[in-house]
Scaffold this motif. Structure first.
Motif, PDB file in Angstrom:
ATOM      1  N   LEU A  83      17.932  51.359  27.414  1.00 13.93           N
ATOM      2  CA  LEU A  83      16.907  52.372  27.149  1.00 13.93           C
ATOM      3  C   LEU A  83      17.185  52.939  25.771  1.00 13.93           C
ATOM      4  O   LEU A  83      18.282  53.432  25.515  1.00 13.93           O
ATOM      5  N   ASN A  84      16.220  52.856  24.883  1.00 17.08           N
ATOM      6  CA  ASN A  84      16.335  53.392  23.535  1.00 17.08           C
ATOM      7  C   ASN A  84      15.435  54.617  23.444  1.00 17.08           C
ATOM      8  O   ASN A  84      14.206  54.490  23.552  1.00 17.08           O
ATOM      9  N   LEU A  85      16.033  55.791  23.284  1.00 12.81           N
ATOM     10  CA  LEU A  85      15.263  57.026  23.198  1.00 12.81           C
ATOM     11  C   LEU A  85      15.038  57.356  21.728  1.00 12.81           C
ATOM     12  O   LEU A  85      15.984  57.588  20.980  1.00 12.81           O
ATOM     13  N   LEU A  86      13.782  57.346  21.333  1.00 13.10           N
ATOM     14  CA  LEU A  86      13.402  57.564  19.939  1.00 13.10           C
ATOM     15  C   LEU A  86      12.817  58.959  19.767  1.00 13.10           C
ATOM     16  O   LEU A  86      12.195  59.497  20.677  1.00 13.10           O
ATOM     17  N   PRO A  87      12.951  59.532  18.582  1.00 14.20           N
ATOM     18  CA  PRO A  87      12.290  60.820  18.338  1.00 14.20           C
ATOM     19  C   PRO A  87      10.777  60.616  18.265  1.00 14.20           C
ATOM     20  O   PRO A  87      10.294  59.514  18.017  1.00 14.20           O
ATOM     21  N   ARG A  88      10.054  61.683  18.483  1.00 13.90           N
ATOM     22  CA  ARG A  88       8.582  61.594  18.443  1.00 13.90           C
ATOM     23  C   ARG A  88       8.075  61.034  17.124  1.00 13.90           C
ATOM     24  O   ARG A  88       7.050  60.389  17.072  1.00 13.90           O
ATOM     25  N   GLY A  89       8.803  61.243  16.047  1.00 15.71           N
ATOM     26  CA  GLY A  89       8.385  60.769  14.731  1.00 15.71           C
ATOM     27  C   GLY A  89       8.501  59.260  14.548  1.00 15.71           C
ATOM     28  O   GLY A  89       8.094  58.736  13.520  1.00 15.71           O
ATOM     29  N   ALA A  90       9.037  58.563  15.528  1.00 15.40           N
ATOM     30  CA  ALA A  90       9.238  57.109  15.414  1.00 15.40           C
ATOM     31  C   ALA A  90       8.085  56.330  16.039  1.00 15.40           C
ATOM     32  O   ALA A  90       8.264  55.240  16.567  1.00 15.40           O
ATOM     33  N   ARG A  91       6.888  56.858  15.941  1.00 13.12           N
ATOM     34  CA  ARG A  91       5.718  56.191  16.541  1.00 13.12           C
ATOM     35  C   ARG A  91       5.465  54.811  15.937  1.00 13.12           C
ATOM     36  O   ARG A  91       4.993  53.911  16.614  1.00 13.12           O
ATOM     37  N   THR A  92       5.785  54.630  14.662  1.00 19.31           N
ATOM     38  CA  THR A  92       5.593  53.320  14.046  1.00 19.31           C
ATOM     39  C   THR A  92       6.476  52.283  14.732  1.00 19.31           C
ATOM     40  O   THR A  92       6.015  51.190  15.070  1.00 19.31           O
ATOM     41  N   THR A  93       7.728  52.635  14.953  1.00 21.76           N
ATOM     42  CA  THR A  93       8.634  51.716  15.645  1.00 21.76           C
ATOM     43  C   THR A  93       8.150  51.462  17.067  1.00 21.76           C
ATOM     44  O   THR A  93       8.103  50.308  17.516  1.00 21.76           O
ATOM     45  N   ALA A  94       7.782  52.509  17.772  1.00 19.49           N
ATOM     46  CA  ALA A  94       7.281  52.334  19.137  1.00 19.49           C
ATOM     47  C   ALA A  94       6.052  51.439  19.153  1.00 19.49           C
ATOM     48  O   ALA A  94       5.901  50.592  20.033  1.00 19.49           O
ATOM     49  N   GLY A  95       5.186  51.594  18.162  1.00 17.90           N
ATOM     50  CA  GLY A  95       3.980  50.774  18.081  1.00 17.90           C
ATOM     51  C   GLY A  95       4.266  49.296  17.919  1.00 17.90           C
ATOM     52  O   GLY A  95       3.518  48.445  18.399  1.00 17.90           O
ATOM     53  N   LEU A  96       5.382  48.959  17.243  1.00 19.12           N
ATOM     54  CA  LEU A  96       5.750  47.554  17.082  1.00 19.12           C
ATOM     55  C   LEU A  96       6.011  46.879  18.430  1.00 19.12           C
ATOM     56  O   LEU A  96       5.826  45.677  18.584  1.00 19.12           O
ATOM     57  N   PHE A  97       6.449  47.674  19.406  1.00 14.18           N
ATOM     58  CA  PHE A  97       6.818  47.126  20.703  1.00 14.18           C
ATOM     59  C   PHE A  97       5.741  47.314  21.767  1.00 14.18           C
ATOM     60  O   PHE A  97       5.902  46.862  22.903  1.00 14.18           O
ATOM     61  N   ALA A  98       4.646  47.951  21.417  1.00 16.63           N
ATOM     62  CA  ALA A  98       3.596  48.232  22.397  1.00 16.63           C
ATOM     63  C   ALA A  98       2.999  46.966  23.000  1.00 16.63           C
ATOM     64  O   ALA A  98       2.660  46.933  24.182  1.00 16.63           O
ATOM     65  N   ASP A  99       2.871  45.923  22.198  1.00 17.75           N
ATOM     66  CA  ASP A  99       2.282  44.672  22.692  1.00 17.75           C
ATOM     67  C   ASP A  99       3.325  43.611  23.029  1.00 17.75           C
ATOM     68  O   ASP A  99       2.978  42.469  23.313  1.00 17.75           O
ATOM     69  N   GLU A 100       4.616  43.989  22.979  1.00 12.81           N
ATOM     70  CA  GLU A 100       5.713  43.081  23.292  1.00 12.81           C
ATOM     71  C   GLU A 100       5.661  41.789  22.468  1.00 12.81           C
ATOM     72  O   GLU A 100       5.891  40.701  22.978  1.00 12.81           O
ATOM     73  N   GLU A 101       5.368  41.944  21.184  1.00 13.47           N
ATOM     74  CA  GLU A 101       5.349  40.784  20.298  1.00 13.47           C
ATOM     75  C   GLU A 101       6.778  40.337  19.999  1.00 13.47           C
ATOM     76  O   GLU A 101       7.669  41.159  19.819  1.00 13.47           O
ATOM     77  N   SER A 102       6.981  39.046  19.917  1.00 17.20           N
ATOM     78  CA  SER A 102       8.328  38.510  19.732  1.00 17.20           C
ATOM     79  C   SER A 102       8.924  38.800  18.366  1.00 17.20           C
ATOM     80  O   SER A 102      10.135  38.764  18.195  1.00 17.20           O
ATOM     81  N   ASP A 103       8.103  39.141  17.370  1.00 17.29           N
ATOM     82  CA  ASP A 103       8.636  39.383  16.029  1.00 17.29           C
ATOM     83  C   ASP A 103       8.972  40.846  15.758  1.00 17.29           C
ATOM     84  O   ASP A 103       9.396  41.190  14.661  1.00 17.29           O
ATOM     85  N   ALA A 104       8.826  41.719  16.728  1.00 21.74           N
ATOM     86  CA  ALA A 104       9.096  43.143  16.507  1.00 21.74           C
ATOM     87  C   ALA A 104      10.533  43.375  16.044  1.00 21.74           C
ATOM     88  O   ALA A 104      10.796  44.239  15.211  1.00 21.74           O
ATOM     89  N   PHE A 105      11.471  42.600  16.548  1.00 21.71           N
ATOM     90  CA  PHE A 105      12.873  42.783  16.173  1.00 21.71           C
ATOM     91  C   PHE A 105      13.153  42.346  14.740  1.00 21.71           C
ATOM     92  O   PHE A 105      14.181  42.705  14.171  1.00 21.71           O
ATOM     93  N   ASP A 106      12.247  41.592  14.149  1.00 19.53           N
ATOM     94  CA  ASP A 106      12.396  41.208  12.742  1.00 19.53           C
ATOM     95  C   ASP A 106      12.078  42.380  11.814  1.00 19.53           C
ATOM     96  O   ASP A 106      12.392  42.332  10.627  1.00 19.53           O
ATOM     97  N   ARG A 107      11.457  43.423  12.358  1.00 18.25           N
ATOM     98  CA  ARG A 107      10.992  44.537  11.528  1.00 18.25           C
ATOM     99  C   ARG A 107      11.740  45.847  11.772  1.00 18.25           C
ATOM    100  O   ARG A 107      11.327  46.884  11.255  1.00 18.25           O
ATOM    101  N   VAL A 108      12.800  45.814  12.561  1.00 22.54           N
ATOM    102  CA  VAL A 108      13.586  47.020  12.834  1.00 22.54           C
ATOM    103  C   VAL A 108      15.075  46.684  12.727  1.00 22.54           C
ATOM    104  O   VAL A 108      15.474  45.531  12.850  1.00 22.54           O
ATOM    105  N   ASP A 109      15.876  47.713  12.495  1.00 21.22           N
ATOM    106  CA  ASP A 109      17.329  47.542  12.517  1.00 21.22           C
ATOM    107  C   ASP A 109      17.800  47.654  13.964  1.00 21.22           C
ATOM    108  O   ASP A 109      17.406  48.579  14.684  1.00 21.22           O
ATOM    109  N   TRP A 110      18.630  46.712  14.367  1.00 23.13           N
ATOM    110  CA  TRP A 110      19.170  46.756  15.724  1.00 23.13           C
ATOM    111  C   TRP A 110      20.566  46.172  15.754  1.00 23.13           C
ATOM    112  O   TRP A 110      20.963  45.426  14.862  1.00 23.13           O
ATOM    113  N   THR A 111      21.318  46.586  16.769  1.00 24.88           N
ATOM    114  CA  THR A 111      22.695  46.131  16.932  1.00 24.88           C
ATOM    115  C   THR A 111      22.924  45.746  18.387  1.00 24.88           C
ATOM    116  O   THR A 111      22.114  46.057  19.269  1.00 24.88           O
ATOM    117  N   VAL A 112      24.063  45.095  18.597  1.00 27.79           N
ATOM    118  CA  VAL A 112      24.496  44.759  19.953  1.00 27.79           C
ATOM    119  C   VAL A 112      25.974  45.146  20.050  1.00 27.79           C
ATOM    120  O   VAL A 112      26.856  44.304  19.870  1.00 27.79           O
TER     121      VAL A 112
END
Length: 171
Positions: A83-112
């Motif tokens: 679960l990734n809890l984002l601030p309200r101001g991160a609507r752009t990031t949330a929008g990238l994942f709204a349609d579950e597109e496979s390339d969303a992770f190419d446009r955000v910083d993420w770690t494991v």
């Protein structure tokens, strides 16, 4: 891919009743993304349609996702998600994942980080909860996942640091 292993400054903490209080406090004003890996280690993510606390101890949450979406299918296949809890101001990031597109992770910083149950959106998330699925239920086009929270990762910001200290999550 913009993934990176581990990130200095993040603090992984075991979650008990006090840690769950912190997570619950962050859930209400936040945008929530569920992230998971599929059986081919491909990352998936979706905006959460519903999130609630089921129990404080042991810390348990429930999330609702589109039943046939790749994120729900990935989480169910491996039995875990983040679960990734984002601030309200991160609507752009949330929008990238709204349609579950496979390339969303190419446009955000993420770690494991070690012990992660799904990708952590390190650039945007204020807190990330690593969760193990304890059960699920399907209703029409939605699947509800009941999950035990294993760990919470807090972004080391002044605001989060003060809240974490208040709940005893900082050494």
């Amino acid at each position: 891919m913009r993934a990176a292993r581990g990130r200095a400054g993040h603090r992984m903490r075991p979650v008990g009743a006090e840690g769950m209080k912190y997570l619950t406090a962050r859930m209400r004003p936040s945008l929530t993304l569920v992230t998971a890996f599929d059986t081919d280690a491909r990352p998936w993510g979706a905006t959460c349609t519903f999130l609630a606390t089921v129990a404080q101890d042991p810390p348990t949450v429930l999330v609702s996702l589109h039943r046939d979406g790749p994120t729900a299918q990935a989480a169910l296949a491996l039995g875990e998600f983040a679960l990734n809890l984002l601030p309200r101001g991160a609507r752009t990031t949330a929008g990238l994942f709204a349609d579950e597109e496979s390339d969303a992770f190419d446009r955000v910083d993420w770690t494991v980080p070690r012990g992660a149950t799904g990708p952590h959106l390190s650039g945007d998330a204020l807190a990330v909860a690593d969760c193990a699925i304890a059960g699920h239920s399907t209703h029409d086009d939605q699947v509800t996942l009941f999950a035990k929270v294993r760990h919470v990762l807090l972004k080391p910001t002044r605001r989060c640091g003060l809240l974490a200290a208040a709940f005893g999550l900082v050494d």
